[in-house]
Design an enzyme around this catalytic site. Structure first.
Site, PDB file in Angstrom:
ATOM      1  N   LEU A 164      24.084  -6.660 -12.231  1.00  0.00           N
ATOM      2  CA  LEU A 164      25.439  -7.214 -12.722  1.00  0.00           C
ATOM      3  C   LEU A 164      25.386  -8.048 -13.850  1.00  0.00           C
ATOM      4  CD1 LEU A 164      28.343  -7.604 -10.209  1.00  0.00           C
ATOM      5  CD2 LEU A 164      28.113  -9.606 -12.163  1.00  0.00           C
ATOM      6  N   THR A 165      24.371  -9.122 -13.309  1.00  0.00           N
ATOM      7  CA  THR A 165      24.647 -10.536 -14.145  1.00  0.00           C
ATOM      8  C   THR A 165      23.377 -10.207 -15.991  1.00  0.00           C
ATOM      9  OG1 THR A 165      24.704 -11.976 -12.215  1.00  0.00           O
ATOM     10  CG2 THR A 165      23.928 -12.880 -14.487  1.00  0.00           C
ATOM     11  N   LYS A 341      11.977 -57.156  23.698  1.00  0.00           N
ATOM     12  CA  LYS A 341      10.556 -56.704  23.072  1.00  0.00           C
ATOM     13  C   LYS A 341       9.542 -55.823  24.263  1.00  0.00           C
ATOM     14  CE  LYS A 341      11.890 -58.943  18.824  1.00  0.00           C
ATOM     15  NZ  LYS A 341      12.449 -58.159  17.987  1.00  0.00           N
ATOM     16  N   GLN A 424      16.159 -34.786   8.261  1.00  0.00           N
ATOM     17  CA  GLN A 424      16.211 -36.364   8.366  1.00  0.00           C
ATOM     18  C   GLN A 424      16.433 -36.107   9.648  1.00  0.00           C
ATOM     19  OE1 GLN A 424      17.423 -38.637   5.908  1.00  0.00           O
ATOM     20  NE2 GLN A 424      17.576 -40.750   6.389  1.00  0.00           N
ATOM     21  N   GLU A 451      25.844 -14.336  -5.709  1.00  0.00           N
ATOM     22  CA  GLU A 451      26.466 -13.940  -5.694  1.00  0.00           C
ATOM     23  C   GLU A 451      27.531 -14.438  -5.908  1.00  0.00           C
ATOM     24  OE1 GLU A 451      25.603 -10.734  -5.431  1.00  0.00           O
ATOM     25  OE2 GLU A 451      23.806 -11.363  -4.487  1.00  0.00           O
ATOM     26  N   THR A 453      28.992 -18.412  -7.590  1.00  0.00           N
ATOM     27  CA  THR A 453      29.015 -19.648  -7.102  1.00  0.00           C
ATOM     28  C   THR A 453      30.273 -20.257  -5.841  1.00  0.00           C
ATOM     29  OG1 THR A 453      30.441 -20.611  -9.072  1.00  0.00           O
ATOM     30  CG2 THR A 453      27.575 -20.507  -9.236  1.00  0.00           C
ATOM     31  N   ASP A 460      38.365 -17.529  -5.883  1.00  0.00           N
ATOM     32  CA  ASP A 460      39.263 -16.005  -5.467  1.00  0.00           C
ATOM     33  C   ASP A 460      39.289 -16.187  -4.208  1.00  0.00           C
ATOM     34  OD1 ASP A 460      37.886 -12.882  -5.286  1.00  0.00           O
ATOM     35  OD2 ASP A 460      37.030 -13.451  -2.997  1.00  0.00           O
ATOM     36  N   ARG A 464      43.434 -14.557  -5.131  1.00  0.00           N
ATOM     37  CA  ARG A 464      42.860 -12.678  -4.830  1.00  0.00           C
ATOM     38  C   ARG A 464      43.353 -12.675  -3.865  1.00  0.00           C
ATOM     39  NH1 ARG A 464      38.651 -12.751  -8.441  1.00  0.00           N
ATOM     40  NH2 ARG A 464      38.568 -11.260 -10.200  1.00  0.00           N
TER      41      ARG A 464
END
Length: 613
Positions: A164-165, A341, A424, A451, A453, A460, A464
Site C-alpha cells: 500500500l505505502t 537504619k 522502570q 497500519e 499512525t 478516522d 468516519r
C-alpha cells in the site's frame, strides 16, 4: 522456556465470564467447534507459545534476516525459521481460514485470544503468516479464478503481503503513483515502488502473494485521481500454473530492493518493493472490479486488530516479567521504617510507588485485553447475524468504532507503559539485554506507527466512525457505559460515580468537536480545532471504555467471591476488583482535565509562525 509469560486465566475470564462466549460454540456459524475443543485449543496454543514459539525471540532479534542485494533475496536466521515451521505444522492458523478453503469456522474472539498468545511469544511470527487474511479477502471479493488462487496459496502455505505505502504516499494513499496497464491475456503489468512492506521478501515460504494497490491507466472507467482511482492486484513472487498450482520457476518482477534497518522487530523484514523495473511484474485484477480501497480495507481491519493484539500481548508479558522481578528484588527498608537504619531490607513490592506502578500495569494490561476481546465479540455478532440473515449493521458500526481505539489507544498506552513502568520496575537492569524488557520496548514502538499512525486513527475515529455514522455506534456504547454507571453499588459506588462523570466529559468533548466541525462549513479554519482535539478524544474515550470493562469484570469477581470466598481463584478475583478500583480512581479523573483542555482549544497553535517553533 522463553521470555514469554502468558495470562491464560485472564483470557479465559474474558471469553467465558465477561463476554459469555461459551454460548456461541457449537452453534451457527461455528457448528464444528464446541466449547471443550475451544478450551483445549487455548491451552495447547498457550503451551506451544511459551515452550516453543518464544524460543527464538531473542536470537532472531540479535541475528536479523540477511538481504543479498545481488539476488534481491532474504535469508532468515535458522532459529526463527524453525519457529515458523513449528507454527505452520501445528495448523492452528487454519482457524482463521475460511471453511471453503480448508479452514475451520471459529469465532473472532477465539482467534484474537490465540493471536495474543502467539504475538506475545514471538510477534514477528504473525506478520509472516499473512495468508489467512489474504485468502479470505481474495475469496470474498474474487472471481472463480481468484478463488482458485486463494486455494492454491492456502494449500501451499504461501506468504502474503499488503503493498500500500509508497515513498511519497504514506497516509495520503490517494497520492499513490504505482500504475497498472492491461495485457491481452487478462493479466496486468504493475509499475512502481512500495515502501515499508512487512514480510515483503523471505525464504520461509515457496512463494509470496503480494496484494498491490495500483492505479489502472489506459482503461475506460478506471484510474483517475485520489483513492477512488485505485484498484487491487494479485502479484506473485514466482509465476505458477493456475490449474495445478505448481511453480513454473519463472521469477515475477516484484523484487525487494531494500530491507530497512530498524530499532525493533528486527526479524520481520520491512522492505522496499520495486515492481516492473527490469522484469515485468504481472498480476490479476482482484474480482475484475476497480474497487481497491474497499477491498484493501478488509485487510486493514485485520491488520489493526493484529497491532492491538500485539501491543497488549507485549504489555501483559512485560508486566508479568516486572512483577516476577519485583517479588524477588530486595532493596531498602519498608517506608514506614525508613528512619530505622537497622530495619530489615524488603522486596520492592513493599514500596508504595512500585505497587502503584504494578497496579497501573495490571489494570491497563487486563483492561486492554478486555477491549480487544470485546471488539472481537462484536465481530462474532456480525458473523452470527449475517449467517442468520439478520441485520448486522449495528454490530458492524460498533466494531468500526472500536477498531481505531484498539489500534491507536491500545498501542500508545502499551508502548508508554512498557517504557515508563515495566522497564522502570527493573531499574537499571531493565536497560540491559539480560532481561527481555528492553526488546519489548524496542519492538513495541512500531505499534503506534504502522497500519496508520495514532493521529490517523484519531481522525478516522471522529470523522468516519462518529460523524459519518451520526453517532449511532458511539451512543450505543456510551449508553451501555451509562447504564452501569447509574447502577447503585455498595462496593463500587465511588467508581460508578467517577465513570458517570467521565461519560459526561466524553459527551462534552464530542459536542465541542461536532460544533467546530459544523462551523467549518462557513469558517474553514475551525476544522483545525477538531484536529487539535482528535487524539485527546481517542485517549479519553479509550480510558472510559476500558474503565467500564474493568468495572464489569469487578462485578463478576465480586459475585464469584460472594459465592465462594475461599476458592482457588480468590486472589485472582480480588485482583480484578483492585484493578478496576485503581483505574477508576487514578485514570478517570484525568478525563475531566482533558474535557477542560478540549473546551479551551482554539486556533492559536495553527496561527503560530513556523519560525516560532
Amino acid at each position: 522456556m522463553g521470555h514469554y509469560k502468558s495470562n491464560l486465566r485472564d483470557i479465559e475470564f474474558n471469553l467465558f465470564e465477561l463476554l459469555d462466549r461459551a454460548r456461541i460454540f457449537g452453534t451457527q456459524p461455528y457448528p464444528d467447534l464446541d466449547l471443550d475443543t475451544a478450551k483445549f485449543i487455548l491451552r495447547e496454543v498457550d503451551r506451544l507459545a511459551r515452550e516453543d514459539l518464544a524460543e527464538s525471540f531473542e536470537e532472531a532479534d540479535r541475528n536479523p534476516p540477511v538481504y543479498d542485494p545481488q539476488t534481491r533475496t532474504v535469508k532468515v536466521t535458522p532459529a526463527f525459521a524453525a519457529t515458523y515451521k513449528t507454527w505452520m505444522e501445528a495448523e492452528w492458523w487454519r482457524l482463521r481460514v475460511l471453511p471453503e478453503l480448508g479452514g475451520t469456522a471459529a469465532p473472532s474472539s477465539l482467534n484474537w485470544a490465540l493471536a495474543e498468545l502467539v504475538q506475545g511469544a514471538n510477534p514477528a511470527l504473525w506478520t509472516y503468516v499473512g495468508i489467512p487474511t489474504a485468502a479470505r479477502v481474495i475469496y470474498r471479493h474474487g472471481t472463480e479464478r481468484d478463488k482458485r488462487i486463494a486455494q492454491i496459496a492456502v494449500d501451499n502455505h504461501w506468504g502474503a503481503t499488503m503493498l500500500l505505502t509508497e515513498p511519497d504516499a504514506g497516509s495520503d494513499v490517494g497520492a499513490g503513483r504505482t500504475k497498472a496497464t492491461p495485457n491481452d491475456d487478462g493479466t496486468w503489468n504493475i509499475y512502481g515502488v512500495k515502501r515499508f512492506i512487512t514480510a515483503g521478501e523471505h525464504d520461509l515460504a515457496d512463494n509470496i502473494l503480494h496484494m498491490v494497490l495500483a492505479r489502472p491507466v489506459g482503461v475506460e472507467g478506471a484510474g483517475g485521481p485520489g483513492t477512488k482511482g485505485l484498484s487491487l492486484f494479485l502479484v506473485p513472487k514466482y509465476h505458477f500454473d493456475l490449474e495445478t498450482g505448481e511453480l513454473t520457476g519463472e521469477r515475477n518482477g516484484a523484487f525487494a530492493t531494500n530491507v530497512e534497518k530498524k530499532m525493533g522487530m528486527n526479524v520481520s523484514t520491512t522492505c522496499e518493493m520495486t515492481l516492473g523495473e527490469d522484469i515485468p511484474a504481472r498480476g490479476w485484477l482482484l474480482g475484475e472490479t476497480h474497487d481497491g480501497i474497499a477491498q484493501m480495507f478488509d485487510v486493514i481491519e485485520d491488520a489493526r486488530m493484529m497491532v492491538g493484539s500485539k501491543a497488549i500481548a507485549t504489555l501483559s508479558s512485560g508486566y508479568l516479567n516486572a512483577l516476577e522481578y519485583a517479588k524477588q528484588r530486595v532493596q531498602g527498608a519498608d517506608l514506614a521504617q525508613m528512619s530505622d537504619k537497622a530495619a530489615p531490607r524488603v522486596t520492592i513490592t513493599h514500596h508504595p510507588d512500585i505497587r502503584r506502578s504494578l497496579l497501573t500495569q495490571k489494570a491497563y494490561a487486563e483492561g486492554l485485553r478486555s477491549l480487544i476481546l470485546y471488539t472481537a465479540a462484536w465481530q462474532d455478532e456480525v458473523a452470527i447475524r449475517t449467517a442468520a440473515g439478520e441485520d448486522a449493521s449495528l454490530a458492524e458500526a460498533v466494531n468500526d468504532l472500536l477498531l481505531p481505539i484498539v489500534k491507536g489507544y491500545g498501542s500508545e498506552r502499551s508502548w508508554v507503559l512498557l517504557g515508563t513502568e515495566s522497564l522502570q520496575t527493573f531499574g537499571g537492569s531493565g536497560y540491559l539485554r539480560e532481561y527481555p524488557i528492553e526488546q519489548y520496548v524496542r519492538d513495541a514502538k512500531i505499534d503506534t506507527v504502522y497500519e496508520g499512525t495514532t493521529a490517523i486513527q484519531s481522525q478516522d475515529l471522529f470523522f468516519r466512525k462518529v460523524v459519518r455514522d451520526r453517532g449511532r455506534a458511539l451512543n450505543h456504547v456510551l449508553g451501555e457505559v451509562k447504564a452501569l454507571a447509574g447502577e447503585p453499588s455498595a462496593d463500587l459506588g465511588v467508581e460508578h460515580e467517577l465513570l458517570g462523570r467521565a461519560v459526561a466529559d466524553i459527551e462534552a468533548i464530542v459536542e465541542k468537536m461536532t460544533a467546530d466541525f459544523a462551523a467549518a462549513r462557513d469558517e474553514a479554519e475551525r476544522i483545525y480545532q477538531v484536529g487539535l482535539n482528535a487524539t485527546r478524544f481517542l485517549y479519553a474515550l479509550g480510558d472510559v471504555v476500558v474503565a467500564w470493562l474493568l468495572l464489569r469484570s469487578a462485578h463478576i469477581a465480586l459475585r464469584a467471591l460472594e459465592s465462594d470466598p475461599h476458592s482457588a481463584d480468590e486472589q485472582f478475583y480480588r485482583g480484578k476488583v483492585a484493578a478496576a478500583r485503581f483505574f477508576a480512581r487514578e485514570v478517570l479523573p484525568a478525563v475531566t482535565a482533558q474535557r477542560e483542555a478540549a473546551l479551551r482549544v482554539d486556533n492559536f497553535v495553527m496561527e503560530l509562525d513556523e519560525a516560532a517553533f
